[in-house]
Design an enzyme around this catalytic site. Structure first.
Site, PDB file in Angstrom:
ATOM      1  N   ASP A  97       0.825  -1.216   0.000  1.00  0.00           N
ATOM      2  CA  ASP A  97       0.000   0.000   0.000  1.00  0.00           C
ATOM      3  C   ASP A  97       0.862   1.271   0.000  1.00  0.00           C
ATOM      4  O   ASP A  97       0.691   2.149   0.864  1.00  0.00           O
ATOM      5  CB  ASP A  97      -0.911   0.028   1.244  1.00  0.00           C
ATOM      6  N   GLU A 126     -11.597   0.075  -2.766  1.00  0.00           N
ATOM      7  CA  GLU A 126     -10.716   0.584  -1.711  1.00  0.00           C
ATOM      8  C   GLU A 126      -9.530   1.311  -2.359  1.00  0.00           C
ATOM      9  O   GLU A 126      -9.471   1.472  -3.584  1.00  0.00           O
ATOM     10  CB  GLU A 126     -10.217  -0.566  -0.825  1.00  0.00           C
TER      11      GLU A 126
HETATM   12  O1  FUB Z   1      -3.069  -3.574   3.635  1.00  0.00           O
HETATM   13  C1  FUB Z   1      -4.366  -3.860   4.083  1.00  0.00           C
HETATM   14  C2  FUB Z   1      -5.360  -3.561   3.034  1.00  0.00           C
HETATM   15  O2  FUB Z   1      -5.099  -4.331   1.873  1.00  0.00           O
HETATM   16  C3  FUB Z   1      -5.358  -2.156   2.540  1.00  0.00           C
HETATM   17  O3  FUB Z   1      -5.876  -1.241   3.440  1.00  0.00           O
HETATM   18  C4  FUB Z   1      -6.101  -2.337   1.283  1.00  0.00           C
HETATM   19  O4  FUB Z   1      -6.079  -1.267   0.409  1.00  0.00           O
HETATM   20  C5  FUB Z   1      -5.448  -3.579   0.724  1.00  0.00           C
HETATM   21  O5  FUB Z   1      -4.286  -3.275   0.019  1.00  0.00           O
END
Ligand code: FUB
Length: 338
Positions: free
Chosen positions: A27, A234
């Protein structure tokens, strides 16, 4: 999010190598501070929590910040910048963070579940971009869900964008009201919308009520849940290019990084296409930043992750590659494998 590797990325040669290999990182939110690139990633670990549909196996407990003077140069790991034990309200799972700078202070925005297991967004401050950061005693009032990203507009305003479905819990919220567990929208219904709010001058609170962001097709129609290769899931990121606002995000269960363009920070944003095809691993998460390239010529870069080092979806590694625009401002789609 859940577990399996995406078929798209299997058995291909990566175009980029992991930026570090002594720890797992994911991320990557990249920013240019003091002429250097600082990367604010998640710090993936093997904590032994079994995989589930809510992403329980993404059980991260601290943040470590990376920096480099130039793309392709030495990467420095600055050590632990914020530990979950130093966040008074935190329960578990430190997910994807981001950072901003204003008037001599660096702000780290981070999502973590509170003691009731509800994702909130916290803020921590430091005088240095690499930390250590000190967390505020409570989460940002009115914040919820995860994957915060800060955008500084050219007029000096800052906006926080956030939200993620499934493990990110956005489906538990209607507007800004917590409903508890709910079902996802059905096929044909409008997909869940990401959220945003302008930050107050203190950078630690919202200056306005949290708003939903509209992502529409070329006819101005909101994307629907069945358009899961395009709709928001997301990993929001916002950048500005030639006066336009680019809202990019992961489509989650279809594994794309897509983007949509708007005329102001609030949108609506019109869907344009794919920035990054699915990568090895279930999740896809990115940032886009302009930085000096060879000979100090400004270039645009995409920071992203895959699971090249581990082959496990919760143990990821951050990478970078160049991003290019077409003359009409659309982004040339990147396949991270040859
Ligand atoms: O790293 C945890 C979660 O996985 C992140 O918050 C999301 O965007 C995904 O990459």
């Amino acid at each position: 999010m859940i577990g399996a590797l995406s078929a798209h990325a299997q058995k291909k040669t990566p175009i980029s190598q992991p930026l570090v290999s002594h720890i797992y990182t994911a991320d990557p939110s990249a920013h240019v501070f003091n002429g250097k690139i600082y990367i604010y990633p998640s710090h993936d670990i093997e904590s032994g929590v079994a995989q589930d549909d809510e992403g329980g196996h993404f059980d991260m407990k601290d943040y470590r910040i990376l920096s480099m003077d130039k793309i392709g140069g030495k990467v420095t790991d600055h050590g632990v910048a914020l530990d979950i034990k130093d966040v008074p309200w935190a329960g578990r799972q430190m997910w994807a963070p981001d950072a901003a700078y204003k008037n001599g202070t660096y702000y780290l925005y981070f999502p973590v579940k509170d003691k009731e297991d509800i994702f909130r967004i916290g803020v921590a401050t430091s005088k240095k971009p690499e930390g250590p950061f000190k967390a505020e005693p409570t989460p940002i009032k009115g914040s919820y869900s995860m994957d915060p990203t800060v955008f500084q507009d050219t007029d000096g305003s800052y906006y926080l964008y956030f939200g993620g479905i499934w493990g990110g819990q956005l489906q538990r919220w209607k507007g800004n009201t917590y409903l508890g567990k709910t079902a996802n929208p059905k096929k044909g219904e409008v997909a869940r919308l990401p959220r945003m709010a302008k930050l107050a001058p203190d950078m630690k609170s919202f200056a306005e009520e949290v708003k939903e962001i509209k992502i529409v097709d070329s006819n101005g129609k909101l994307l629907t849940e069945d358009q899961n290769d395009k709709r928001f899931f997301e990993a929001a990121w916002v950048h500005k290019y030639k006066g336009k606002y680019y809202f990019s995000y992961s489509t989650g269960d279809s594994h794309n990084i897509c983007y949509a363009i708007g005329d102001n920070p609030y949108g609506p944003f019109t869907y344009k296409g794919i920035v990054l095809e699915p990568v090895e691993g279930w999740t896809n998460h990115h940032s886009i930043v302009e930085f000096k390239g060879k000979g100090s010529v400004p270039r645009w870069y995409l920071f992203y992750h895959d699971v090249q080092l581990s082959g496990k979806t919760h143990l990821r590694n951050v990478k970078v590659t160049e991003l290019k625009y077409n003359p009409d401002g659309t982004i040339q789609t990147i396949d991270a494998y040859k």
